[in-house]
Design a protein around this motif. Structure first.
Motif, PDB file in Angstrom:
ATOM      1  N   ASN A  63       0.838  -1.197   0.000  1.00 30.32           N
ATOM      2  CA  ASN A  63       0.000   0.000   0.000  1.00 30.32           C
ATOM      3  C   ASN A  63       0.876   1.251   0.000  1.00 30.32           C
ATOM      4  O   ASN A  63       0.597   2.221   0.694  1.00 30.32           O
ATOM      5  CB  ASN A  63      -0.921  -0.012   1.228  1.00 30.32           C
ATOM      6  CG  ASN A  63      -2.012   1.044   1.140  1.00 30.32           C
ATOM      7  OD1 ASN A  63      -2.408   1.422   0.035  1.00 30.32           O
ATOM      8  ND2 ASN A  63      -2.483   1.525   2.278  1.00 30.32           N
ATOM      9  N   ASP A  64       1.954   1.208  -0.794  1.00 32.13           N
ATOM     10  CA  ASP A  64       2.862   2.348  -0.843  1.00 32.13           C
ATOM     11  C   ASP A  64       2.626   3.153  -2.110  1.00 32.13           C
ATOM     12  O   ASP A  64       1.669   2.915  -2.858  1.00 32.13           O
ATOM     13  CB  ASP A  64       4.320   1.879  -0.752  1.00 32.13           C
ATOM     14  CG  ASP A  64       4.658   0.852  -1.825  1.00 32.13           C
ATOM     15  OD1 ASP A  64       3.859   0.698  -2.764  1.00 32.13           O
ATOM     16  OD2 ASP A  64       5.712   0.198  -1.715  1.00 32.13           O
ATOM     17  N   GLU A  65       3.537   4.124  -2.361  1.00 31.32           N
ATOM     18  CA  GLU A  65       3.350   5.007  -3.509  1.00 31.32           C
ATOM     19  C   GLU A  65       3.481   4.269  -4.835  1.00 31.32           C
ATOM     20  O   GLU A  65       2.880   4.669  -5.841  1.00 31.32           O
ATOM     21  CB  GLU A  65       4.356   6.163  -3.463  1.00 31.32           C
ATOM     22  CG  GLU A  65       5.816   5.752  -3.482  1.00 31.32           C
ATOM     23  CD  GLU A  65       6.357   5.462  -2.106  1.00 31.32           C
ATOM     24  OE1 GLU A  65       7.585   5.355  -1.978  1.00 31.32           O
ATOM     25  OE2 GLU A  65       5.556   5.341  -1.159  1.00 31.32           O
ATOM     26  N   PHE A  66       4.265   3.169  -4.866  1.00 40.28           N
ATOM     27  CA  PHE A  66       4.394   2.423  -6.107  1.00 40.28           C
ATOM     28  C   PHE A  66       3.062   1.775  -6.495  1.00 40.28           C
ATOM     29  O   PHE A  66       2.733   1.683  -7.679  1.00 40.28           O
ATOM     30  CB  PHE A  66       5.485   1.357  -5.964  1.00 40.28           C
ATOM     31  CG  PHE A  66       6.872   1.917  -5.871  1.00 40.28           C
ATOM     32  CD1 PHE A  66       7.511   2.410  -6.990  1.00 40.28           C
ATOM     33  CD2 PHE A  66       7.530   1.976  -4.659  1.00 40.28           C
ATOM     34  CE1 PHE A  66       8.786   2.935  -6.912  1.00 40.28           C
ATOM     35  CE2 PHE A  66       8.802   2.494  -4.567  1.00 40.28           C
ATOM     36  CZ  PHE A  66       9.433   2.984  -5.693  1.00 40.28           C
ATOM     37  N   VAL A  67       2.323   1.313  -5.507  1.00 41.93           N
ATOM     38  CA  VAL A  67       1.001   0.734  -5.783  1.00 41.93           C
ATOM     39  C   VAL A  67       0.077   1.803  -6.353  1.00 41.93           C
ATOM     40  O   VAL A  67      -0.664   1.562  -7.318  1.00 41.93           O
ATOM     41  CB  VAL A  67       0.419   0.122  -4.495  1.00 41.93           C
ATOM     42  CG1 VAL A  67      -0.990  -0.392  -4.746  1.00 41.93           C
ATOM     43  CG2 VAL A  67       1.314  -1.000  -3.989  1.00 41.93           C
ATOM     44  N   ARG A  68       0.136   3.026  -5.781  1.00 47.65           N
ATOM     45  CA  ARG A  68      -0.701   4.121  -6.283  1.00 47.65           C
ATOM     46  C   ARG A  68      -0.330   4.473  -7.717  1.00 47.65           C
ATOM     47  O   ARG A  68      -1.207   4.695  -8.563  1.00 47.65           O
ATOM     48  CB  ARG A  68      -0.534   5.354  -5.386  1.00 47.65           C
ATOM     49  CG  ARG A  68      -0.829   5.107  -3.909  1.00 47.65           C
ATOM     50  CD  ARG A  68      -2.270   4.746  -3.677  1.00 47.65           C
ATOM     51  NE  ARG A  68      -2.552   4.562  -2.256  1.00 47.65           N
ATOM     52  CZ  ARG A  68      -3.704   4.168  -1.770  1.00 47.65           C
ATOM     53  NH1 ARG A  68      -4.697   3.892  -2.597  1.00 47.65           N
ATOM     54  NH2 ARG A  68      -3.880   4.017  -0.466  1.00 47.65           N
ATOM     55  N   ILE A  69       0.972   4.531  -7.993  1.00 53.07           N
ATOM     56  CA  ILE A  69       1.417   4.851  -9.354  1.00 53.07           C
ATOM     57  C   ILE A  69       0.970   3.767 -10.326  1.00 53.07           C
ATOM     58  O   ILE A  69       0.510   4.054 -11.443  1.00 53.07           O
ATOM     59  CB  ILE A  69       2.951   5.016  -9.376  1.00 53.07           C
ATOM     60  CG1 ILE A  69       3.362   6.252  -8.570  1.00 53.07           C
ATOM     61  CG2 ILE A  69       3.466   5.132 -10.807  1.00 53.07           C
ATOM     62  CD1 ILE A  69       4.857   6.409  -8.405  1.00 53.07           C
ATOM     63  N   ALA A  70       1.114   2.492  -9.915  1.00 49.95           N
ATOM     64  CA  ALA A  70       0.718   1.386 -10.790  1.00 49.95           C
ATOM     65  C   ALA A  70      -0.776   1.446 -11.101  1.00 49.95           C
ATOM     66  O   ALA A  70      -1.193   1.252 -12.258  1.00 49.95           O
ATOM     67  CB  ALA A  70       1.079   0.055 -10.133  1.00 49.95           C
ATOM     68  N   GLU A  71      -1.587   1.716 -10.086  1.00 54.34           N
ATOM     69  CA  GLU A  71      -3.030   1.811 -10.312  1.00 54.34           C
ATOM     70  C   GLU A  71      -3.357   2.948 -11.273  1.00 54.34           C
ATOM     71  O   GLU A  71      -4.194   2.798 -12.176  1.00 54.34           O
ATOM     72  CB  GLU A  71      -3.744   2.016  -8.974  1.00 54.34           C
ATOM     73  CG  GLU A  71      -3.689   0.792  -8.060  1.00 54.34           C
ATOM     74  CD  GLU A  71      -4.309   1.070  -6.697  1.00 54.34           C
ATOM     75  OE1 GLU A  71      -4.638   2.251  -6.435  1.00 54.34           O
ATOM     76  OE2 GLU A  71      -4.468   0.113  -5.908  1.00 54.34           O
ATOM     77  N   ALA A  72      -2.680   4.098 -11.089  1.00 55.73           N
ATOM     78  CA  ALA A  72      -2.929   5.237 -11.976  1.00 55.73           C
ATOM     79  C   ALA A  72      -2.508   4.919 -13.407  1.00 55.73           C
ATOM     80  O   ALA A  72      -3.208   5.248 -14.373  1.00 55.73           O
ATOM     81  CB  ALA A  72      -2.178   6.469 -11.454  1.00 55.73           C
ATOM     82  N   PHE A  73      -1.348   4.240 -13.563  1.00 56.80           N
ATOM     83  CA  PHE A  73      -0.886   3.882 -14.904  1.00 56.80           C
ATOM     84  C   PHE A  73      -1.841   2.894 -15.567  1.00 56.80           C
ATOM     85  O   PHE A  73      -2.142   3.003 -16.765  1.00 56.80           O
ATOM     86  CB  PHE A  73       0.519   3.281 -14.825  1.00 56.80           C
ATOM     87  CG  PHE A  73       1.606   4.274 -15.099  1.00 56.80           C
ATOM     88  CD1 PHE A  73       2.331   4.834 -14.069  1.00 56.80           C
ATOM     89  CD2 PHE A  73       1.897   4.657 -16.396  1.00 56.80           C
ATOM     90  CE1 PHE A  73       3.327   5.750 -14.313  1.00 56.80           C
ATOM     91  CE2 PHE A  73       2.887   5.577 -16.650  1.00 56.80           C
ATOM     92  CZ  PHE A  73       3.606   6.130 -15.607  1.00 56.80           C
ATOM     93  N   ASN A  74      -2.283   1.909 -14.813  1.00 58.28           N
ATOM     94  CA  ASN A  74      -3.193   0.919 -15.385  1.00 58.28           C
ATOM     95  C   ASN A  74      -4.493   1.571 -15.836  1.00 58.28           C
ATOM     96  O   ASN A  74      -5.029   1.248 -16.909  1.00 58.28           O
ATOM     97  CB  ASN A  74      -3.473  -0.178 -14.362  1.00 58.28           C
ATOM     98  CG  ASN A  74      -2.241  -1.009 -14.054  1.00 58.28           C
ATOM     99  OD1 ASN A  74      -1.304  -1.051 -14.852  1.00 58.28           O
ATOM    100  ND2 ASN A  74      -2.225  -1.658 -12.903  1.00 58.28           N
TER     101      ASN A  74
END
Length: 590
Positions: free
Chosen positions: A345-356
């Protein structure tokens, strides 16, 4: 300059540089502070130990001096001793008096004193029996006493200096004391009945080594120097340790530089003497090298450990960043089907969700726009294709009509049959693509129709490589140019037409060459770019269809010499496949 592709370096690895610099700076700072504090603590501890040793030496010296002082006080205050010392008479009486009154009071403290000393009594009484002990020129080996005449010292400097002095109970180095490292306690004895009358002198000599006692707390072998100095004169009375350091200390005092040693001073109360210790700075910091190596080792291990931890964190985050960058690059290449997943649940997860989410939206948008573009291109291509077919059909029907009017029924029949074969090839079961061999067959069918009209007035030569006959091309790309030869290039009684085809790397080059009237450059330019005119409609139609299907890198080029003929060059991409299976437009690029 060539566009060099820069090597991708994750940002987390770049952050390792300031991180390592910060860790290194922290280790250096902590190491320096630790080294400074430990060195200072070691110096203070060594200084404290030496000061403690000096206090012990001072107490020992003062105790022994006090004991010797009490010896002289006992004799000074003994009335019986004074009477015996002043007694006159027969030698036997003097002997008995000395045996009973003088010698016991001298011998008794000698036996009680812990170190070897010399007790000397100088008396002006000439009746006293002289008692000589061991040799005064030699060091004290055992306690001994002397009773000597005062005249033995009347000529000495120290006696002349002290006989009229008001000071008493003095500690001085006289006669051979300095040479033998002895020190003497001098006291005047005065008459109890007349304090102005001197009845003798007491001199108690003690070795300075015995006075100082055990100097184990002063490791002179490591360069420490201990000495006893006279505070008033600065004279060095006694010294243990390297003489060089003492000389350097004295030289440093004269020149104002004393950084090479530490000077400690401990006065002995009740005397003019003081204990002075010279400690080299090298002794105080003798463990500094070891401490430095230990601290450097600890700091190095800490730096390596922090570097390893930082590298592992950077590597973990770098992998995630690399996956994100690869996803972005795939977007650049037009592939929007890839997705990225991270756990946590870190910033990489947020970035991945936004990219997807962005990729899904872009894919839907491209699907919509691309489909509309395909439909538009299909409509344009069909419109251009429709323009070709009626144009040729009109020309052919016009020729058939002319032949029918002339009563050429056989030729009309032959042209109608040729026209039927031509359109069967043209329709190509509804496919836009056709094998190059079939395209050439269609041209041959068109030429058969023209032979009905022109008989043997023209010649045709076909020179096409056999390996490209199965390549796919857009239909009706050769016939319009062959038709233009008959309509615009013919002059004179005959004309020659040559059709060539060859493979050029990944492309196919087709040429239609004639020896007709040719065109001027401005005619060629107007034919390709100008408004529609006779002959130009089919040329631009073919060029537009090729560019629409394959891109601007392909198309039609015309080279012509007025009066010398014309060459039409068609450049197409090389490609195999079944015409029925070949889609009219490429699929989406993902």
């Amino acid at each position: 300059m060539p566009n060099l592709k820069k090597r991708y370096v994750p940002f987390t690895y770049k952050m390792m540089i300031p991180y390592l610099l910060l860790v290194l700076l922290t280790d250096v700072l902590i190491g320096y502070i630790s080294y400074t504090m430990l060195t200072q603590s070691r110096t203070e501890m060594a200084e404290t130990n030496i000061r403690t040793g000096m206090e012990q030496a001072r107490n020992n010296i003062q105790y022994q001096m006090d004991e010797i002082q009490r010896m002289s006080d006992t004799l000074f205050g003994s009335v019986a001793f004074q009477r015996a010392l002043q007694k006159k008479g027969e030698p036997l009486d003097i002997y008995l008096t000395m045996k009973d009154e003088i010698i016991p009071q001298i011998v008794s403290p000698l036996q009680l004193f812990g170190n070897n000393i010399r007790f000397m009594l100088y008396t002006p009484n000439s009746d006293m029996i002289i008692i000589n002990g061991d040799n005064l020129e030699e060091p004290i080996k055992q306690s001994d006493y002397y009773i000597l005449p005062l005249r033995d010292i009347e000529s000495t400097d120290w006696y002349q200096l002290h006989k009229n002095s008001e000071r008493n109970n003095l500690w001085v180095q006289i006669d051979t004391d300095k040479k033998l490292d002895h020190i003497s306690h001098i006291r005047k004895l005065v008459s109890y009945s007349d304090y102005g009358a001197i009845i003798g002198y007491v001199r108690i000599t003690v070795p300075l080594d015995a006075l100082f006692g055990n100097l184990a707390t002063f490791p002179v072998e490591e360069g420490i120097t201990v000495r006893l100095i006279h505070q008033l004169t600065g004279e060095r009375v006694y010294q243990r340790g390297p003489a060089e350091l003492a000389e350097q200390a004295e030289l440093g005092e004269q020149t104002g530089g004393s950084d090479a040693y530490l000077r400690l001073h401990e006065p002995i109360s009740g005397t003019d003497f003081a204990i002075e210790t010279l400690v080299p700075k090298a002794y105080l910091t003798k463990d500094a090298g070891k401490l430095q190596r230990v601290i450097l080792g600890v700091c190095a291990i800490s730096f390596i450990g922090m570097t390893f931890i930082g590298f592992m964190v950077a590597r973990l985050n770098g992998r995630k960043m690399t996956r994100i960058v690869m996803l972005v690059r795939s977007f650049q290449e037009g592939n929007f089907q890839k997705r990225i997943r991270f756990s946590g649940n870190d910033e990489f997860v947020r970035i991945a969700e936004a990219f997807n989410m962005m990729a899904m939206n872009i894919q839907e948008l491209i699907d919509s726009v691309y489909l509309q573009g395909i439909q538009k291109k299909q409509a344009e291509l069909e419109a251009l294709q429709a323009q070709i077919n009626p144009h040729f059909l009109y020309n052919t029907l016009s020729t058939i009509n002319s032949l029918a009017n002339l009563g050429e029924i056989g030729k009309v029949t032959e042209m109608v049959q040729g026209l039927s074969r031509f359109y069967r090839l043209t329709l190509n079961q509804g496919n836009v693509h056709i094998h190059l061999g079939k395209e050439l067959e269609q041209v041959e069918t068109y030429l058969e129709i023209q032979r009905v009209k022109y008989a043997d007035a023209f010649t045709v030569q076909v020179d096409v490589e056999s390996e490209i006959l199965d390549y796919q091309v857009i239909k009706l790309i050769l016939q319009p140019f062959v038709e233009n030869v008959f309509k615009h290039a013919w002059f004179g009684e005959t004309i020659a037409i040559r059709i060539t085809g060859r493979r050029m790397n990944n492309d196919v080059e087709l040429k239609i060459i004639d020896n007709g009237v040719g065109m001027r450059p401005e005619q060629v330019r107007l034919l390709m770019t100008g408004p529609s005119q006779t002959g130009g409609y089919g040329v631009r139609n073919v060029d537009e269809r090729i560019k629409l299907r394959y891109g601007d890198a392909y198309g039609v080029q015309i080279a012509s010499i007025y009066g010398g003929g014309t060459t039409v060059r068609l450049l197409l991409p090389a490609g195999h496949g079944d015409a029925a299976d070949t889609p009219e437009f490429p699929k989406l690029p993902y």
